[in-house]
Write a protein that holds these residues in place. Sequence first.
Motif, short mmCIF file in Angstrom:
data_model
loop_
_atom_site.label_atom_id
_atom_site.label_comp_id
_atom_site.label_asym_id
_atom_site.label_seq_id
_atom_site.Cartn_x
_atom_site.Cartn_y
_atom_site.Cartn_z
N ASP A 1 -2.86 -0.31 3.21
CA ASP A 1 -2.71 0.26 4.55
C ASP A 1 -1.48 -0.44 5.11
O ASP A 1 -1.56 -1.60 5.51
N GLU B 1 -2.55 4.59 2.75
CA GLU B 1 -3.06 5.44 3.83
C GLU B 1 -2.08 6.54 4.19
O GLU B 1 -2.47 7.63 4.57
N ARG C 1 -11.27 3.52 6.23
CA ARG C 1 -11.13 4.02 4.87
C ARG C 1 -11.58 2.95 3.86
O ARG C 1 -11.26 1.77 3.97
N ASP D 1 -1.90 -1.55 9.86
CA ASP D 1 -3.23 -1.34 10.43
C ASP D 1 -3.18 -1.62 11.93
O ASP D 1 -2.55 -2.57 12.37
N GLY D 2 -3.84 -0.74 12.70
CA GLY D 2 -3.85 -0.91 14.15
C GLY D 2 -2.60 -0.33 14.81
O GLY D 2 -2.20 -0.74 15.89
N GLU E 1 -9.00 -0.32 3.47
CA GLU E 1 -9.41 -1.08 4.66
C GLU E 1 -10.73 -1.82 4.38
O GLU E 1 -10.77 -3.05 4.35
MN MN Z 1 -5.94 0.75 9.19
#
Ligand code: MN
Length: 337
Positions: free
Chosen positions: A115, A93, A278, A118-119, A282
């Motif tokens: 990724d 990402e 994505r 994430d978050g 993801e």
């Molecule tokens: Mn993510």
Amino acid sequence: MQDGRTTLTQFIIEEQRHVAGATGDFTGLLNDVATACKVISNAVSKGALIGVLGSAGEENVQGEVQKKLDIISNDVMIKSNEWAGHLAGMASEEMEDIYPIAGTNVRGKYLLVFDPLDGSSNIDVNITVGTIFSILRSPNPGVDATLEDFLQPGSQQVCAGFALYGPSTLLIITTGHGVNGFTLDREVGEFILTHPDMRIPEDTQEFAINASNERFWEWPVKRYVDECMAGKIGPRGKDFNMRWIASMVAEAYRILTRGGVFMYPKDTKDPSKPGRLRLLYEANPVGFIIEQAGGKCTTGLQRMLDVQPTSLHQRVPLIFGSKNEVERIERYHTELR
Ligand code: MN
Ligand code: AHG
Ligand code: MN
Ligand code: MN
């Protein structure tokens, strides 16, 4: 392991027997990814103590302001995986283009897409975040991968997983033979099998969506959420609960453990974007895991793992979770036609 516990390493060697054509390469790769997740877990848990919170001030290809830990996590994944000769390339990402295996490093037969964090909008407020990864076979093993090599539908994944940096650090993985969860025992530095053969309940009364986007939703999602909100007196005849953590991995793990539905649908907020999340790093890895645990993952109109990617950072509408609820949402989408 003497005390009767199964470590990730032991489990991977067992699993490797299921992965067609897998040699020690696969075990080595998954171990290198797990090592990266341990290093990221350590940085996330130290947070302010080592100055890794806050923004890095740069914008990534997604148009997001990167957090320091977005970049740190990305670097850790690269350094842990680029040297051992298992990979023909990586994508993330946080990197606009694919990452070629550098210099004299041997090119391997797998592709790693991830990724790294994430978050990450939650990291400064100490809410659970995670790392998501997807392993594909390179169409041309042993030589540098091209961007086109990464554009494989999710059904081609050899392995998918995510780490969860929460009260416990967990690693959830599938190689296409069910879903297994591991908890990091920090004292020995090993991921221990604690959640064998995870299964998602086919029904649920819990849904997750960012309700602040309601005015932008398409009709099928609006109808579904309205029916959930109407509760017992509405057409569903039962009350629903709502959750929204803004860490998709945390929602995915909750759904793996007790059922539920996650929706980040296509909305009219930004017509240029068919959704926020994505596909390659993801939706596909989480979709593989969700399906392997008996759930469903869809764009609303198509099975996620059948979507043919057209670009590295392609966004998709993402709906996943308990089979019977996701099928209802799919029906509402087809009725729209
Ligand atoms: Mn993510
Ligand atoms: P990332 O931090 O990797 O950019 O992903 C964040 C994603 C996903 O984890 C989460 O479900 C969603 O963004 C939250 O979006 P909103 O902030 O719009 O609720
Ligand atoms: Mn991001
Ligand atoms: Mn991220």
